[in-house]
Design a protein around this motif. Sequence first.
Motif, PDB file in Angstrom:
ATOM      1  N   PHE A 117       0.815  -1.220  -0.057  1.00  0.00           N
ATOM      2  CA  PHE A 117      -0.061  -0.025  -0.021  1.00  0.00           C
ATOM      3  C   PHE A 117       0.878   1.250   0.119  1.00  0.00           C
ATOM      4  O   PHE A 117       0.401   2.247  -0.705  1.00  0.00           O
ATOM      5  CB  PHE A 117      -0.867   0.252   1.037  1.00  0.00           C
ATOM      6  N   GLN A 118       1.857   1.222   0.719  1.00  0.00           N
ATOM      7  CA  GLN A 118       2.903   2.442   0.860  1.00  0.00           C
ATOM      8  C   GLN A 118       3.443   2.616  -0.238  1.00  0.00           C
ATOM      9  O   GLN A 118       3.644   3.693  -0.865  1.00  0.00           O
ATOM     10  CB  GLN A 118       3.838   2.436   1.914  1.00  0.00           C
ATOM     11  N   VAL A 119       3.987   1.733  -0.910  1.00  0.00           N
ATOM     12  CA  VAL A 119       4.558   1.741  -2.398  1.00  0.00           C
ATOM     13  C   VAL A 119       3.812   2.205  -3.521  1.00  0.00           C
ATOM     14  O   VAL A 119       3.775   3.188  -4.196  1.00  0.00           O
ATOM     15  CB  VAL A 119       5.148   0.481  -2.796  1.00  0.00           C
ATOM     16  N   SER A 120       2.357   1.902  -3.507  1.00  0.00           N
ATOM     17  CA  SER A 120       1.408   2.297  -4.379  1.00  0.00           C
ATOM     18  C   SER A 120       1.118   3.688  -4.260  1.00  0.00           C
ATOM     19  O   SER A 120       0.984   4.391  -4.982  1.00  0.00           O
ATOM     20  CB  SER A 120       0.296   1.490  -4.454  1.00  0.00           C
ATOM     21  N   MET A 121       1.051   4.168  -2.756  1.00  0.00           N
ATOM     22  CA  MET A 121       0.823   5.547  -2.495  1.00  0.00           C
ATOM     23  C   MET A 121       1.899   6.228  -2.940  1.00  0.00           C
ATOM     24  O   MET A 121       1.806   7.452  -3.761  1.00  0.00           O
ATOM     25  CB  MET A 121       0.539   5.708  -0.998  1.00  0.00           C
ATOM     26  N   LEU A 122       3.116   5.911  -2.826  1.00  0.00           N
ATOM     27  CA  LEU A 122       4.423   6.820  -3.260  1.00  0.00           C
ATOM     28  C   LEU A 122       4.250   6.671  -4.533  1.00  0.00           C
ATOM     29  O   LEU A 122       4.737   8.023  -5.222  1.00  0.00           O
ATOM     30  CB  LEU A 122       5.400   6.130  -2.783  1.00  0.00           C
ATOM     31  N   ARG A 123       3.910   5.765  -5.335  1.00  0.00           N
ATOM     32  CA  ARG A 123       4.010   5.812  -6.847  1.00  0.00           C
ATOM     33  C   ARG A 123       3.011   6.844  -7.311  1.00  0.00           C
ATOM     34  O   ARG A 123       3.203   7.484  -8.471  1.00  0.00           O
ATOM     35  CB  ARG A 123       3.803   4.494  -7.449  1.00  0.00           C
ATOM     36  N   MET A 124       1.936   6.815  -6.974  1.00  0.00           N
ATOM     37  CA  MET A 124       0.688   7.704  -6.910  1.00  0.00           C
ATOM     38  C   MET A 124       1.266   9.108  -6.755  1.00  0.00           C
ATOM     39  O   MET A 124       1.101   9.825  -7.759  1.00  0.00           O
ATOM     40  CB  MET A 124      -0.531   7.439  -6.452  1.00  0.00           C
ATOM     41  N   TRP A 125       1.867   9.313  -5.655  1.00  0.00           N
ATOM     42  CA  TRP A 125       2.493  10.938  -5.520  1.00  0.00           C
ATOM     43  C   TRP A 125       3.167  10.986  -6.436  1.00  0.00           C
ATOM     44  O   TRP A 125       3.364  12.351  -6.844  1.00  0.00           O
ATOM     45  CB  TRP A 125       3.019  10.626  -3.952  1.00  0.00           C
ATOM     46  N   ALA A 126       4.263  10.315  -6.823  1.00  0.00           N
ATOM     47  CA  ALA A 126       5.324  10.561  -7.653  1.00  0.00           C
ATOM     48  C   ALA A 126       4.890  10.940  -9.160  1.00  0.00           C
ATOM     49  O   ALA A 126       5.081  11.949  -9.801  1.00  0.00           O
ATOM     50  CB  ALA A 126       6.298   9.568  -7.831  1.00  0.00           C
ATOM     51  N   ASP A 127       3.769   9.993  -9.502  1.00  0.00           N
ATOM     52  CA  ASP A 127       3.064  10.306 -10.678  1.00  0.00           C
ATOM     53  C   ASP A 127       2.286  11.761 -10.731  1.00  0.00           C
ATOM     54  O   ASP A 127       2.377  12.691 -11.753  1.00  0.00           O
ATOM     55  CB  ASP A 127       2.173   9.473 -11.039  1.00  0.00           C
ATOM     56  N   THR A 128       1.558  12.086  -9.691  1.00  0.00           N
ATOM     57  CA  THR A 128       1.018  13.502  -9.336  1.00  0.00           C
ATOM     58  C   THR A 128       2.050  14.549  -9.718  1.00  0.00           C
ATOM     59  O   THR A 128       1.778  15.654 -10.139  1.00  0.00           O
ATOM     60  CB  THR A 128       0.242  13.589  -8.178  1.00  0.00           C
ATOM     61  N   LEU A 129       3.221  14.632  -9.090  1.00  0.00           N
ATOM     62  CA  LEU A 129       4.163  15.545  -9.062  1.00  0.00           C
ATOM     63  C   LEU A 129       4.737  15.655 -10.425  1.00  0.00           C
ATOM     64  O   LEU A 129       4.897  16.692 -10.911  1.00  0.00           O
ATOM     65  CB  LEU A 129       5.267  14.978  -8.141  1.00  0.00           C
ATOM     66  N   GLU A 130       4.900  14.402 -11.169  1.00  0.00           N
ATOM     67  CA  GLU A 130       5.226  14.801 -12.716  1.00  0.00           C
ATOM     68  C   GLU A 130       4.324  15.460 -13.507  1.00  0.00           C
ATOM     69  O   GLU A 130       4.737  16.358 -14.183  1.00  0.00           O
ATOM     70  CB  GLU A 130       5.722  13.300 -13.223  1.00  0.00           C
ATOM     71  N   ARG A 131       3.198  14.951 -13.074  1.00  0.00           N
ATOM     72  CA  ARG A 131       1.990  15.959 -13.859  1.00  0.00           C
ATOM     73  C   ARG A 131       1.997  17.256 -13.680  1.00  0.00           C
ATOM     74  O   ARG A 131       1.758  18.112 -14.455  1.00  0.00           O
ATOM     75  CB  ARG A 131       0.685  15.084 -13.879  1.00  0.00           C
ATOM     76  N   PHE A 132       2.153  17.741 -12.297  1.00  0.00           N
ATOM     77  CA  PHE A 132       2.269  19.061 -11.977  1.00  0.00           C
ATOM     78  C   PHE A 132       3.220  19.796 -12.659  1.00  0.00           C
ATOM     79  O   PHE A 132       3.101  20.814 -13.016  1.00  0.00           O
ATOM     80  CB  PHE A 132       2.310  18.929 -10.272  1.00  0.00           C
ATOM     81  N   THR A 133       4.561  18.928 -12.665  1.00  0.00           N
ATOM     82  CA  THR A 133       5.565  19.893 -13.216  1.00  0.00           C
ATOM     83  C   THR A 133       5.473  19.952 -14.653  1.00  0.00           C
ATOM     84  O   THR A 133       5.740  21.024 -15.202  1.00  0.00           O
ATOM     85  CB  THR A 133       6.990  19.114 -12.869  1.00  0.00           C
ATOM     86  N   GLY A 134       4.964  18.815 -15.441  1.00  0.00           N
ATOM     87  CA  GLY A 134       4.617  19.081 -16.623  1.00  0.00           C
ATOM     88  C   GLY A 134       3.662  20.088 -17.063  1.00  0.00           C
ATOM     89  O   GLY A 134       3.796  21.156 -17.990  1.00  0.00           O
ATOM     90  N   ASN A 135       2.538  20.080 -16.232  1.00  0.00           N
ATOM     91  CA  ASN A 135       1.585  21.391 -16.440  1.00  0.00           C
ATOM     92  C   ASN A 135       2.075  22.799 -16.140  1.00  0.00           C
ATOM     93  O   ASN A 135       2.000  23.697 -16.933  1.00  0.00           O
ATOM     94  CB  ASN A 135       0.281  21.030 -15.591  1.00  0.00           C
ATOM     95  N   TYR A 136       2.980  22.829 -15.210  1.00  0.00           N
ATOM     96  CA  TYR A 136       3.641  24.111 -14.798  1.00  0.00           C
ATOM     97  C   TYR A 136       4.521  24.687 -15.668  1.00  0.00           C
ATOM     98  O   TYR A 136       4.467  25.667 -16.029  1.00  0.00           O
ATOM     99  CB  TYR A 136       4.570  23.727 -13.526  1.00  0.00           C
ATOM    100  N   GLU A 137       5.413  23.552 -16.484  1.00  0.00           N
ATOM    101  CA  GLU A 137       6.252  23.916 -17.625  1.00  0.00           C
ATOM    102  C   GLU A 137       5.282  24.380 -18.842  1.00  0.00           C
ATOM    103  O   GLU A 137       5.859  25.446 -19.638  1.00  0.00           O
ATOM    104  CB  GLU A 137       7.040  22.715 -17.852  1.00  0.00           C
ATOM    105  N   ASN A 138       4.331  23.957 -19.181  1.00  0.00           N
ATOM    106  CA  ASN A 138       3.422  24.220 -20.123  1.00  0.00           C
ATOM    107  C   ASN A 138       2.671  25.541 -19.996  1.00  0.00           C
ATOM    108  O   ASN A 138       2.808  26.382 -20.663  1.00  0.00           O
ATOM    109  CB  ASN A 138       2.392  23.160 -20.480  1.00  0.00           C
ATOM    110  N   GLY A 139       2.451  25.806 -18.768  1.00  0.00           N
ATOM    111  CA  GLY A 139       1.811  27.257 -18.377  1.00  0.00           C
ATOM    112  C   GLY A 139       2.991  28.358 -18.703  1.00  0.00           C
ATOM    113  O   GLY A 139       2.702  29.141 -18.956  1.00  0.00           O
ATOM    114  N   LEU A 140       4.182  27.930 -18.175  1.00  0.00           N
ATOM    115  CA  LEU A 140       5.143  29.073 -18.352  1.00  0.00           C
ATOM    116  C   LEU A 140       5.562  29.212 -19.703  1.00  0.00           C
ATOM    117  O   LEU A 140       5.817  30.460 -20.131  1.00  0.00           O
ATOM    118  CB  LEU A 140       6.625  28.303 -17.645  1.00  0.00           C
TER     119      LEU A 140
END
Length: 76
Positions: free
Chosen positions: A36-59
């Motif tokens: 469960f912890q590993v799956s939560m960490l993977r989900m968190w990492a995926d969310t961060l990657e999406r956020f950075t991608g959206n942030y770079e696109n916005g910039l």
Amino acid sequence: MTDEMNNATRLLQEPQKRMAAATTIGMSALKPMLHFQVSMLRMWADTLERFTGNYENGLDETATAIKEQADKQRAA
């Protein structure tokens, strides 16, 4: 004498067997929690990657809009 040695070795082996059994039970109980912890960490990492991608696109979009606006002002 042989009976005493057998009893002594049996007594030494029993705590090891109990410890091994307890360890096995503990690891079996921890396994789902670790998954469960590993799956939560993977989900968190995926969310961060999406956020950075959206942030770079916005910039990029903002920089492009500012550049176009500056070009229009220079042309006018």
